[in-house]
Design a protein around this motif. Structure first.
Motif, PDB file in Angstrom:
ATOM      1  N   LEU A  62       0.820  -1.205   0.000  1.00 42.68           N
ATOM      2  CA  LEU A  62       0.000   0.000   0.000  1.00 42.68           C
ATOM      3  C   LEU A  62       0.856   1.258   0.000  1.00 42.68           C
ATOM      4  CD1 LEU A  62      -2.819   1.232   0.173  1.00 42.68           C
ATOM      5  CD2 LEU A  62      -2.662   1.081   2.671  1.00 42.68           C
ATOM      6  N   PHE A  63       1.939   1.253   0.770  1.00 43.12           N
ATOM      7  CA  PHE A  63       2.838   2.407   0.808  1.00 43.12           C
ATOM      8  C   PHE A  63       3.475   2.663  -0.559  1.00 43.12           C
ATOM      9  CE2 PHE A  63       7.186   3.999   1.288  1.00 43.12           C
ATOM     10  CZ  PHE A  63       6.932   5.214   1.899  1.00 43.12           C
ATOM     11  N   MET A  64       3.891   1.594  -1.243  1.00 40.72           N
ATOM     12  CA  MET A  64       4.520   1.747  -2.558  1.00 40.72           C
ATOM     13  C   MET A  64       3.532   2.302  -3.573  1.00 40.72           C
ATOM     14  SD  MET A  64       6.759  -1.792  -2.679  1.00 40.72           S
ATOM     15  CE  MET A  64       7.344  -1.468  -4.329  1.00 40.72           C
ATOM     16  N   ILE A  65       2.283   1.863  -3.527  1.00 44.83           N
ATOM     17  CA  ILE A  65       1.276   2.386  -4.462  1.00 44.83           C
ATOM     18  C   ILE A  65       1.033   3.871  -4.234  1.00 44.83           C
ATOM     19  CG2 ILE A  65      -1.161   2.249  -5.105  1.00 44.83           C
ATOM     20  CD1 ILE A  65      -1.020  -0.764  -4.542  1.00 44.83           C
ATOM     21  N   VAL A  66       0.881   4.274  -2.971  1.00 47.32           N
ATOM     22  CA  VAL A  66       0.656   5.685  -2.657  1.00 47.32           C
ATOM     23  C   VAL A  66       1.851   6.534  -3.071  1.00 47.32           C
ATOM     24  CG1 VAL A  66       0.293   7.336  -0.783  1.00 47.32           C
ATOM     25  CG2 VAL A  66      -0.964   5.163  -0.809  1.00 47.32           C
ATOM     26  N   HIS A  67       3.059   6.055  -2.799  1.00 53.79           N
ATOM     27  CA  HIS A  67       4.270   6.811  -3.158  1.00 53.79           C
ATOM     28  C   HIS A  67       4.382   6.975  -4.666  1.00 53.79           C
ATOM     29  CE1 HIS A  67       8.589   7.361  -3.954  1.00 53.79           C
ATOM     30  NE2 HIS A  67       8.554   8.091  -2.831  1.00 53.79           N
ATOM     31  N   SER A  68       4.070   5.925  -5.429  1.00 56.61           N
ATOM     32  CA  SER A  68       4.132   6.011  -6.886  1.00 56.61           C
ATOM     33  C   SER A  68       3.119   7.004  -7.423  1.00 56.61           C
ATOM     34  CB  SER A  68       3.882   4.627  -7.487  1.00 56.61           C
ATOM     35  OG  SER A  68       3.853   4.678  -8.895  1.00 56.61           O
ATOM     36  N   TYR A  69       1.927   7.028  -6.861  1.00 58.05           N
ATOM     37  CA  TYR A  69       0.890   7.971  -7.307  1.00 58.05           C
ATOM     38  C   TYR A  69       1.304   9.409  -7.030  1.00 58.05           C
ATOM     39  CZ  TYR A  69      -3.588  10.388  -7.482  1.00 58.05           C
ATOM     40  OH  TYR A  69      -4.589  11.282  -7.768  1.00 58.05           O
ATOM     41  N   LEU A  70       1.836   9.673  -5.837  1.00 62.17           N
ATOM     42  CA  LEU A  70       2.262  11.031  -5.500  1.00 62.17           C
ATOM     43  C   LEU A  70       3.420  11.477  -6.368  1.00 62.17           C
ATOM     44  CD1 LEU A  70       2.035  10.911  -1.590  1.00 62.17           C
ATOM     45  CD2 LEU A  70       0.410  11.936  -3.192  1.00 62.17           C
ATOM     46  N   SER A  71       4.357  10.584  -6.684  1.00 64.03           N
ATOM     47  CA  SER A  71       5.501  10.938  -7.529  1.00 64.03           C
ATOM     48  C   SER A  71       5.051  11.300  -8.932  1.00 64.03           C
ATOM     49  CB  SER A  71       6.495   9.776  -7.586  1.00 64.03           C
ATOM     50  OG  SER A  71       6.986   9.486  -6.305  1.00 64.03           O
ATOM     51  N   ARG A  72       4.049  10.573  -9.454  1.00 63.37           N
ATOM     52  CA  ARG A  72       3.559  10.865 -10.792  1.00 63.37           C
ATOM     53  C   ARG A  72       2.907  12.239 -10.846  1.00 63.37           C
ATOM     54  NH1 ARG A  72       0.369   6.974 -11.133  1.00 63.37           N
ATOM     55  NH2 ARG A  72       1.915   5.451 -11.851  1.00 63.37           N
ATOM     56  N   ASN A  73       2.125  12.583  -9.861  1.00 63.87           N
ATOM     57  CA  ASN A  73       1.497  13.899  -9.819  1.00 63.87           C
ATOM     58  C   ASN A  73       2.521  15.007  -9.660  1.00 63.87           C
ATOM     59  OD1 ASN A  73      -1.025  12.839 -10.122  1.00 63.87           O
ATOM     60  ND2 ASN A  73      -1.558  12.893  -7.946  1.00 63.87           N
ATOM     61  N   ARG A  74       3.571  14.749  -8.867  1.00 59.79           N
ATOM     62  CA  ARG A  74       4.599  15.757  -8.677  1.00 59.79           C
ATOM     63  C   ARG A  74       5.348  16.023  -9.968  1.00 59.79           C
ATOM     64  NH1 ARG A  74       7.463  13.201  -5.306  1.00 59.79           N
ATOM     65  NH2 ARG A  74       6.107  13.662  -3.541  1.00 59.79           N
ATOM     66  N   THR A  75       5.584  14.984 -10.782  1.00 58.68           N
ATOM     67  CA  THR A  75       6.270  15.145 -12.071  1.00 58.68           C
ATOM     68  C   THR A  75       5.451  15.981 -13.030  1.00 58.68           C
ATOM     69  OG1 THR A  75       7.323  13.009 -11.784  1.00 58.68           O
ATOM     70  CG2 THR A  75       7.279  13.889 -14.013  1.00 58.68           C
TER      71      THR A  75
END
Length: 448
Positions: free
Chosen positions: A73-86
């Motif tokens: 769950l942590f990895m999914i949330v981190h990946s989503y936030l990184s994509r939005n930040r990019t």
């Protein structure tokens, strides 16, 4: 009691000699008794077994499963936030040790993913223009549309400049201003399209300067891709000088005008060198002139080809404008531009004569080695010719720097004659010019 040692059900040792209770034999006996005591469940008594082994069988696996789920769950949330930040940040597309001024491209539809300028700040003003002028159909020979610009007309080519065969040049109106459209033709292949977009990216990466034509943006949402440039009314300086030679009143050139325009070009050249960009094609045909006689340095195709190491099937420079080191080693350095700038001054003061007109191109390098230099034109003052001479030394180290060149031109501008119009009695002969300038020597003279 045997040997003074007594064993009891509570696994304790009572002995007269307590040292014997600490022997290895006694410890082994204690371990066997402990194991036997843990295996107390009867055969088939599952409830007893579960109670006895619940920590190893149930609790530990459950904890491991919960830990795995939390990690995923942590990895999914981190990946989503990184994509939005990019998506919301602007990467530094062009790195340079010299800080570039802020620039803003205007009114161009440039969707992300296909445009090399996608990370520029691009307001979508063209969408409003499209809604206002749906009936505006550009006059193009390819049958395609070039956006929704107004009053699109083809700019005629001149005798002395052969434009890139894969690029069409048009004049248009956008947001109540005149612009020039450089549109890639429909017959271009994928490699030519990529070079077109790479060149646009190269120009954008140079940044804004008041004496370099402004790239207003690039349209890639529809075919063909289009570069939108600011329009400069008088187009190239060479044509402007020829109109001055014919005596057109709007093109009067004085010595002060020569100094003013030359200072502007030298300022642009100094800026390009600060961006680690050697122009390599400084000449009157590479300078554009605005309606207020502002001179802006263009002709950046040569610099782009060298940086991108693009083979265009021949040089894009004329030999009579090139420095001796370029003629011998084909190496372009900053002082090579200074030599070419001296020939530009010669063109300006002669109203469009080619340098070394009396020499065949095949003899040029040999004559330069013997000390041959540009002759002083009758219309050239001593102060202006001294600057030409300082630019055209054989040794690059002896040539004036661009910074010093700007200072000399500014000083000359203050004392130059601003009343007497430069006149040349010899009429224009385009055929003679092309021969004397060295055209037709298997070179491609496209000015991008």
């Amino acid at each position: 009691m045997r040997g003074g040692v007594a064993k009891h059900s509570d696994n304790t040792c009572r002995c007269e000699d307590r040292q014997r209770c600490l022997t290895p034999e006694w410890a082994h006996s204690m371990a066997n008794n402990s194991t036997n005591s843990s295996d107390t469940c009867a055969t088939g008594d599952n409830l007893c077994i579960v109670r006895t082994e619940q920590q190893a069988v149930i609790i530990v696996p459950t904890l491991l499963l919960l830990f795995t789920l939390i990690t995923v769950l942590f990895m999914i949330v981190h990946s989503y936030l990184s994509r939005n930040r990019t998506r919301t940040t602007v990467p530094a597309r062009y790195s340079s040790s010299v800080r570039r001024p802020e620039r803003r491209l205007q009114g161009i539809d440039a969707p992300p993913g296909i445009d090399p300028l996608e990370h520029e700040e691009l307001p979508m003003a063209v969408h409003k223009a499209q809604q206002r002028s749906r009936k505006a159909v550009p006059q193009v020979t390819t049958g395609g549309r070039i956006g929704s610009f107004q009053q699109v007309t083809v700019l005629p080519q001149t005798l002395y400049i052969k434009t890139n065969e894969m690029v069409g040049i048009y004049k248009a109106r956008m947001d109540n201003r005149n612009v020039v459209l450089r549109a890639l033709k429909d017959t271009a292949n994928s490699d030519e399209r990529q070079r077109f977009l790479d060149f646009a990216s190269f120009v954008s990466g140079l940044g804004r300067h008041p004496f370099i034509p402004a790239l207003l943006g690039v349209i890639t949402a529809s075919s063909p891709p289009v570069m939108v440039m600011e329009e400069l009314r008088h187009r190239d300086l060479l044509g402007f000088l020829w109109r001055c030679r014919r005596g057109e009143s709007a093109c009067d050139m004085t010595e002060r005008t020569v100094f003013t325009m030359a200072t502007q070009v030298a300022s642009a050249l100094e800026y390009l060198h600060g961006q680690r960009c050697v122009h390599g094609n400084v000449a009157a045909r590479s300078v554009l002139v605005g309606g207020d006689l502002t001179a802006k340095l263009w002709g950046l195709g040569s610099a782009y080809h060298r940086q991108a190491q693009v083979n265009v099937g021949g040089a894009t420079e004329l030999m009579k404008w090139q420095s001796p080191e370029v003629l011998t080693r084909r190496a372009f350095i900053a002082s090579s531009d200074v030599w070419s700038f001296g020939t530009l001054l010669y063109e300006m003061v002669t109203l469009g004569d080619p340098p070394f007109a009396e020499l065949p191109t095949t003899e040029l390098l040999q004559q330069l080695q013997r000390g041959r230099r540009l002759k002083r034109p009758p219309s050239c003052s001593g102060s202006l010719f001294a600057i030409i001479t300082s630019c055209c030394h054989w040794s690059p180290q002896r040539r004036v720097s661009v910074a010093t060149l700007v200072e000399k031109l500014q000083a000359g501008q203050r004392s130059a004659n601003g009343r007497t119009v430069i006149r040349v009695s010899e009429p224009l002969d385009t055929g003679k010019y092309l021969r004397e300038a060295g055209y037709g020597e298997a070179y491609n003279y496209a000015v991008l």
